[in-house]
Design a protein around this motif. Structure first.
Motif, PDB file in Angstrom:
ATOM      1  N   UNK A 144      -2.392   6.116  -6.643  1.00  0.00           N
ATOM      2  CA  UNK A 144      -3.641   6.646  -6.112  1.00  0.00           C
ATOM      3  C   UNK A 144      -4.545   5.499  -5.662  1.00  0.00           C
ATOM      4  N   UNK A 145      -4.643   4.474  -6.476  1.00  0.00           N
ATOM      5  CA  UNK A 145      -5.529   3.358  -6.148  1.00  0.00           C
ATOM      6  C   UNK A 145      -5.021   2.541  -4.971  1.00  0.00           C
ATOM      7  N   UNK A 146      -3.723   2.644  -4.668  1.00  0.00           N
ATOM      8  CA  UNK A 146      -3.202   1.942  -3.494  1.00  0.00           C
ATOM      9  C   UNK A 146      -3.111   2.853  -2.279  1.00  0.00           C
ATOM     10  N   UNK A 147      -3.711   4.082  -2.372  1.00  0.00           N
ATOM     11  CA  UNK A 147      -3.898   4.887  -1.168  1.00  0.00           C
ATOM     12  C   UNK A 147      -3.093   6.145  -1.033  1.00  0.00           C
ATOM     13  N   UNK A 148      -2.382   6.604  -2.091  1.00  0.00           N
ATOM     14  CA  UNK A 148      -1.494   7.762  -1.936  1.00  0.00           C
ATOM     15  C   UNK A 148      -2.268   9.059  -2.165  1.00  0.00           C
ATOM     16  N   UNK A 149      -3.080   9.419  -1.156  1.00  0.00           N
ATOM     17  CA  UNK A 149      -3.946  10.594  -1.268  1.00  0.00           C
ATOM     18  C   UNK A 149      -4.350  11.074   0.117  1.00  0.00           C
ATOM     19  N   UNK A 161      -3.154  14.244  -4.288  1.00  0.00           N
ATOM     20  CA  UNK A 161      -2.810  12.833  -4.530  1.00  0.00           C
ATOM     21  C   UNK A 161      -1.712  12.682  -5.561  1.00  0.00           C
ATOM     22  N   UNK A 162      -1.039  11.551  -5.498  1.00  0.00           N
ATOM     23  CA  UNK A 162      -0.109  11.167  -6.553  1.00  0.00           C
ATOM     24  C   UNK A 162      -0.928  10.833  -7.793  1.00  0.00           C
ATOM     25  N   UNK A 163      -0.483  11.327  -8.961  1.00  0.00           N
ATOM     26  CA  UNK A 163      -1.262  11.105 -10.182  1.00  0.00           C
ATOM     27  C   UNK A 163      -0.814   9.859 -10.939  1.00  0.00           C
ATOM     28  N   UNK A 164       0.117   9.105 -10.416  1.00  0.00           N
ATOM     29  CA  UNK A 164       0.333   7.757 -10.946  1.00  0.00           C
ATOM     30  C   UNK A 164      -0.862   6.941 -10.491  1.00  0.00           C
ATOM     31  N   UNK A 212       0.839  -1.196   0.000  1.00  0.00           N
ATOM     32  CA  UNK A 212       0.000   0.000   0.000  1.00  0.00           C
ATOM     33  C   UNK A 212       0.875   1.249   0.000  1.00  0.00           C
ATOM     34  N   UNK A 213       0.281   2.367  -0.439  1.00  0.00           N
ATOM     35  CA  UNK A 213       0.965   3.654  -0.431  1.00  0.00           C
ATOM     36  C   UNK A 213       0.424   4.492   0.718  1.00  0.00           C
ATOM     37  N   UNK A 233      11.038   5.994  -5.639  1.00  0.00           N
ATOM     38  CA  UNK A 233      10.430   6.418  -6.897  1.00  0.00           C
ATOM     39  C   UNK A 233      10.027   7.878  -6.849  1.00  0.00           C
ATOM     40  N   UNK A 234       9.946   8.522  -8.021  1.00  0.00           N
ATOM     41  CA  UNK A 234       9.426   9.885  -8.085  1.00  0.00           C
ATOM     42  C   UNK A 234       7.902   9.833  -8.174  1.00  0.00           C
ATOM     43  N   UNK A 235       7.259  10.898  -7.692  1.00  0.00           N
ATOM     44  CA  UNK A 235       5.795  10.911  -7.621  1.00  0.00           C
ATOM     45  C   UNK A 235       5.260  12.281  -8.056  1.00  0.00           C
ATOM     46  N   UNK A 236       4.446  12.335  -9.119  1.00  0.00           N
ATOM     47  CA  UNK A 236       3.820  13.600  -9.514  1.00  0.00           C
ATOM     48  C   UNK A 236       2.557  13.845  -8.693  1.00  0.00           C
ATOM     49  N   UNK A 237       2.577  14.861  -7.834  1.00  0.00           N
ATOM     50  CA  UNK A 237       1.436  15.152  -6.964  1.00  0.00           C
ATOM     51  C   UNK A 237       0.605  16.285  -7.528  1.00  0.00           C
ATOM     52  N   UNK A 238      -0.722  16.089  -7.457  1.00  0.00           N
ATOM     53  CA  UNK A 238      -1.688  17.054  -7.990  1.00  0.00           C
ATOM     54  C   UNK A 238      -2.633  17.480  -6.878  1.00  0.00           C
TER      55      UNK A 238
END
Length: 623
Positions: free
Chosen positions: A501-506, A494-497, A361-362, A418-423
């Motif tokens: 997002x679906x694994x919880x990075x928001x 949230x992360x836009x990958x 999970x993220x 990893x790098x993460x694009x956040x929106x």
């Protein structure tokens, strides 16, 4: 005051409002969302999400000040959907933002919903599904807001919209099952099958010599950032994420998923040859690179359709050798100064961890975002005086309540490699610090320990910081952003990958909830969509309408792995238990089968003293 004076004042107000709206119009799109088939890379025909029987999807185009109306009908038959208009502020229309279980219920098959809002901004945007995993199946396209008052509006002859994206041959529903799985304990993201430009490959963009073109560049992929350049050409950056910039010369860009640029390109005075438009996928995001995956792709700036269209030669060992322009160096054209010291600072860190399920999970700090039972905006609208209390929004939505017009500083550290694009929905923010910056040092922290932001030891903040709505978090690095909480609404950060997002990075920003209640009106049709989906639209995160402080029954993240267990240990234990169960079942099944065979071979005797003689296949007899 006399009635005649009031009438004259009202007349003046009407004329003023009419003057403001001169030239504005209503632009209406009717979208029937259905499955169609497509083969964008020429390698595999597959199902994709189309609109009105077509794919690629229609580009939405409006002028600044227009009212945009999109009537959506879900004809997919097997999944819910929605539309998020990425980068739109939705000021006063938070209910039109689009993320399911945040500002609306998912639109189930057979249901319809209308999005209706005024576009009071300018620039390059896009739209996409924001329900579970859905937009990687093709449900995404450009949204362009034309602005005749842009400072560069009369400096170009023609404009083109260019989208880049990753592409999968498998349906997302199949990939997601493999991604969130006991068999993927490291959380390795699915590897794309190819990379597209304008939803195809090997395409040419025709240009004329001695002309100036505006290129709007959008990465509407689900995972992989891409480097972009045109051989033997430089260009001027004039916009990032809807923010006009001082014209800035560059020759290479890094465009993460969800980011946009507008560039002005002056063509050469010859038509002797065509030039490669080169895109290079960010290989650092991929856990493995299949031998048949083409990371470097060539399309063409076509001066002469009869001249050769050569493939680009990319002389780098991997994408870390490419050095794009640093977006933090861009200066907004309006020269908006650095915001003052914050009223509130939010400090969170990205982690990727396994929980008791064995899945990866993220997390932001110790919370992996888990959707509530009631869309959070609907909780705001039904909670009365308790709307300011963050407890009612649940323990696992990671909700932060912001005061109206506060200056908010968000520090995001990266505990991941990893790098993460956040929106951030509903806002453009100032990017006031990032480490490492774009350039040769962007991956300096990759192989070492994470380097968090130190408020007592950082570079000086810029006087006029770059603004955008999506920014890349470096591996093991950090960024610091500021914005003003002047747009009441429930906004996702949230992360836009899409896998992350679906694994919880928001997390959620509940911005000025009392003002939300005053300014937002949820249409009856939106409530009808909830009823059709069987989703509650009143109450706290647990759908409790009687006691908003009682979160019993809320959706929660899985439990933590007990101390003493490693990730490999818990996975090994799970497989050991599974093997043991299979072994026991095998013994029982085969053992019972043997007993049954023996029982079947016994002939019941009427006389217990009777002797039975059996003859086997070789003719031998036994008693």
């Amino acid at each position: 005051m006399s009635s005649s004076k009031l009438a004259r004042m009202a007349h003046v107000c009407v004329l003023a409002l009419a003057a403001l709206s001169w030239g504005a119009k209503t632009v209406t799109y009717d979208f029937n969302v259905t499955w169609v088939t497509a083969n964008p890379d020429g390698l595999l025909e597959r199902k994709v999400v189309g609109i009105n029987g077509q794919w690629p999807l229609p580009v939405i185009e409006v002028d600044k000040g227009d009212r945009l109306v999109v009537n959506v009908h879900n004809g997919l038959g097997d999944r819910g959907c929605s539309i998020h208009f990425h980068g739109m502020f939705q000021n006063g229309t938070n209910e039109m933002d689009g993320p399911s279980m945040v500002t609306q219920c998912p639109i189930l098959p057979g249901s319809s919903m209308t999005y209706n809002f005024t576009v009071n901004q300018n620039g390059t945007y896009w739209y996409h599904c924001h329900t579970d995993y859905c937009y990687p199946d093709g449900y995404r396209q450009a949204l362009i807001v034309h602005d005749s008052d842009a400072y560069f509006a009369h400096d170009y002859d023609e404009e083109f919209t260019i989208t880049v994206s990753d592409w999968y041959h498998e349906l997302v529903e199949d990939l997601s099952t493999e991604f969130m799985s006991l068999y993927n304990p490291t959380g390795a993201e699915p590897i794309p099958s190819s990379f597209l430009l304008n939803d195809t490959i090997n395409t040419s963009i025709p240009v004329k010599p001695n002309s100036t073109y505006l290129f709007r560049l959008i990465n509407h992929g689900a995972f992989v950032g891409q480097y972009f350049y045109i051989e033997d050409h430089s260009f001027e950056i004039v916009e990032i994420d809807g923010v006009y910039t001082e014209p800035t010369e560059a020759d290479m860009l890094y465009i993460s998923v969800a980011q946009r640029y507008a560039i002005l390109l002056k063509t050469k005075d010859t038509i002797d040859k065509n030039y490669a438009i080169v895109t290079v996928a960010d290989s650092t995001l991929l856990d493995k690179i299949p031998s048949d995956l083409q990371l470097n792709n060539t399309n063409w700036l076509e001066y002469n359709k009869n001249a050769p269209h050569p493939q680009a030669i990319v002389n780098v060992s991997d994408s870390t050798d490419l050095h794009p322009y640093d977006d933090l160096s861009l200066v907004p054209y309006d020269h908006m100064p650095l915001l003052p010291e914050p009223d509130l600072e939010i400090n969170v860190t990205v982690y990727m961890k396994n929980l008791m399920t064995g899945y990866n999970y993220a997390f932001l700090n110790n919370i992996t975002y888990t959707a509530p039972k009631v869309p959070t905006l609907y909780t705001v609208m039904s909670s009365g005086d308790l709307a300011d209390n963050p407890e009612i929004y649940g323990d696992f939505t990671h909700s932060v309540v912001l005061n109206h017009n506060d200056v908010v500083q968000l520090v995001l550290n990266n505990g991941d490699t990893g790098s993460h694009p956040f929106h951030l929905h509903g806002h453009q923010f100032q990017v006031i610090d990032r480490s490492p910056p774009y350039g040769p040092g962007f991956y300096d922290y990759l192989n070492g320990d994470p380097v968090p932001y130190d408020p007592n030891n950082h570079t000086a903040f810029p006087r006029t910081p770059a603004r955008r709505d999506t920014v890349v978090l470096p591996p093991h690095g950090y960024f610091v952003i500021r914005f003003v909480a002047d747009n009441p609404g429930v906004w996702v950060f949230h992360c836009h990958i899409d896998w992350h997002l679906s694994s919880g990075l928001a997390m959620l920003m509940i911005e000025a909830p009392r003002q939300i209640q005053e300014r937002v009106t949820i249409p009856q049709e939106h409530y009808d969509v909830c009823r059709a989906a069987g989703v509650a639209f009143e109450g706290n995160a647990a759908a409790n309408t009687k006691d908003f402080l009682d979160l019993s029954g809320q959706r929660s993240q899985p439990g933590w792995i007990p101390d003493g267990f490693t990730v490999h240990g818990i996975v090994a234990l799970a497989f050991s238990v599974l093997s043991a169960i299979c072994g026991i079942l095998s013994i029982v099944i085969y053992g019972m089968a043997d007993v049954k065979n023996k029982q079947d071979s016994v002939v019941p005797l009427d006389n217990p003293n009777e002797v039975v003689v059996e003859q086997n296949a070789t003719g031998q007899t036994k008693t």
